[in-house]
Design a protein around this motif. Structure first.
Motif, short mmCIF file in Angstrom:
data_model
loop_
_atom_site.label_atom_id
_atom_site.label_comp_id
_atom_site.label_asym_id
_atom_site.label_seq_id
_atom_site.Cartn_x
_atom_site.Cartn_y
_atom_site.Cartn_z
N ARG A 44 1.77 27.66 -2.33
CA ARG A 44 3.11 27.12 -2.40
C ARG A 44 3.04 25.59 -2.41
NH1 ARG A 44 7.82 29.96 0.98
NH2 ARG A 44 6.83 31.65 -0.21
N GLU A 45 3.83 24.99 -3.28
CA GLU A 45 3.78 23.54 -3.50
C GLU A 45 5.13 22.91 -3.19
OE1 GLU A 45 2.97 20.42 -7.24
OE2 GLU A 45 3.34 22.54 -7.61
N PHE A 46 5.11 21.80 -2.48
CA PHE A 46 6.32 21.06 -2.21
C PHE A 46 6.83 20.41 -3.49
CE2 PHE A 46 9.32 18.43 -0.11
CZ PHE A 46 9.22 17.16 -0.65
N VAL A 47 8.15 20.51 -3.71
CA VAL A 47 8.76 19.90 -4.89
C VAL A 47 9.62 18.70 -4.51
CG1 VAL A 47 10.34 20.27 -6.82
CG2 VAL A 47 8.73 22.09 -6.15
N ALA A 48 10.61 18.93 -3.63
CA ALA A 48 11.53 17.84 -3.28
C ALA A 48 12.25 18.20 -1.99
CB ALA A 48 12.53 17.61 -4.39
N ALA A 49 12.71 17.16 -1.29
CA ALA A 49 13.50 17.35 -0.07
C ALA A 49 14.59 16.30 -0.02
CB ALA A 49 12.61 17.26 1.17
N ILE A 50 15.64 16.62 0.74
CA ILE A 50 16.79 15.72 0.85
C ILE A 50 17.32 15.76 2.28
CG2 ILE A 50 18.41 17.52 0.10
CD1 ILE A 50 19.93 15.26 -1.42
N SER A 51 17.71 14.60 2.78
CA SER A 51 18.24 14.51 4.13
C SER A 51 19.61 15.16 4.23
CB SER A 51 18.33 13.04 4.55
OG SER A 51 19.25 12.35 3.71
N TRP A 52 20.10 15.33 5.45
CA TRP A 52 21.37 16.00 5.66
C TRP A 52 22.51 15.28 4.98
CZ3 TRP A 52 25.52 13.65 7.91
CH2 TRP A 52 25.26 12.47 8.62
#
Length: 123
Positions: A44-52
Motif C-alpha cells: 500500500r502506497e501513500f498518495v495524499a493527505a489533507i488537514s481537518w
C-alpha cells in the motif's frame, strides 16, 4: 467514521479522473483525511493527505504536481483530482480517516478505511 469511496474507472493515459470519499458517523471535520493506493503485488502506497481545515496538504512523490486532494466539510466529502494519469497509477484507491490531529503518510496513523475504488489507466 464510515467511508465510501467512488469515482474509479477505466481511463486512458493522460486522462483525468476525480475520486470522492463520503464520510458518515462521528464528526468528519475533525479528521485528517488521506488517500492511499495498492497495485497488484505491491505494498500500500501513500498518495495524499489533507488537514481537518483543508489548509495543509501533503503528497507522495509519485503524484506530486498531478494529483490534488481537497475536502468539503459541509458535505462530509474528500476528493482526489487526478490529472495526467499514467499506467503506473493503476491501483485500488482507498480513503482513510486519521487517528490523530497531525498529517501523516503512515497507514498505521489512519484508523478508518473505505472499501476502495479501482482505477485502471491504459497506455
Amino acid at each position: 467514521v464510515q467511508l465510501q469511496a467512488s469515482g474509479g474507472g477505466l481511463v486512458q493515459a493522460r486522462d483525468s479522473l476525480r475520486l470522492s470519499c463520503a464520510a458518515s458517523g462521528r464528526t468528519f471535520s475533525n479528521n485528517v483525511m488521506a488517500w492511499f493506493r495498492q497495485a497488484p503485488g505491491k505494498e500500500r502506497e501513500f498518495v495524499a493527505a489533507i488537514s481537518w481545515s483543508g489548509g495543509t496538504t501533503y503528497y507522495g512523490d509519485s503524484v506530486k504536481g498531478r494529483f490534488t486532494i481537497s475536502r468539503d466539510n459541509a458535505k462530509n466529502t474528500v476528493y482526489l483530482q487526478m490529472n495526467s494519469l499514467e499506467p503506473e497509477d493503476t491501483a485500488v484507491y482507498y480513503c482513510a480517516a486519521g487517528r490523530y490531529s497531525y498529517i501523516s503518510n503512515r497507514a498505521d496513523d489512519f484508523g478508518s478505511w473505505g472499501q476502495g475504488t479501482q482505477v485502471t489507466v491504459s497506455s
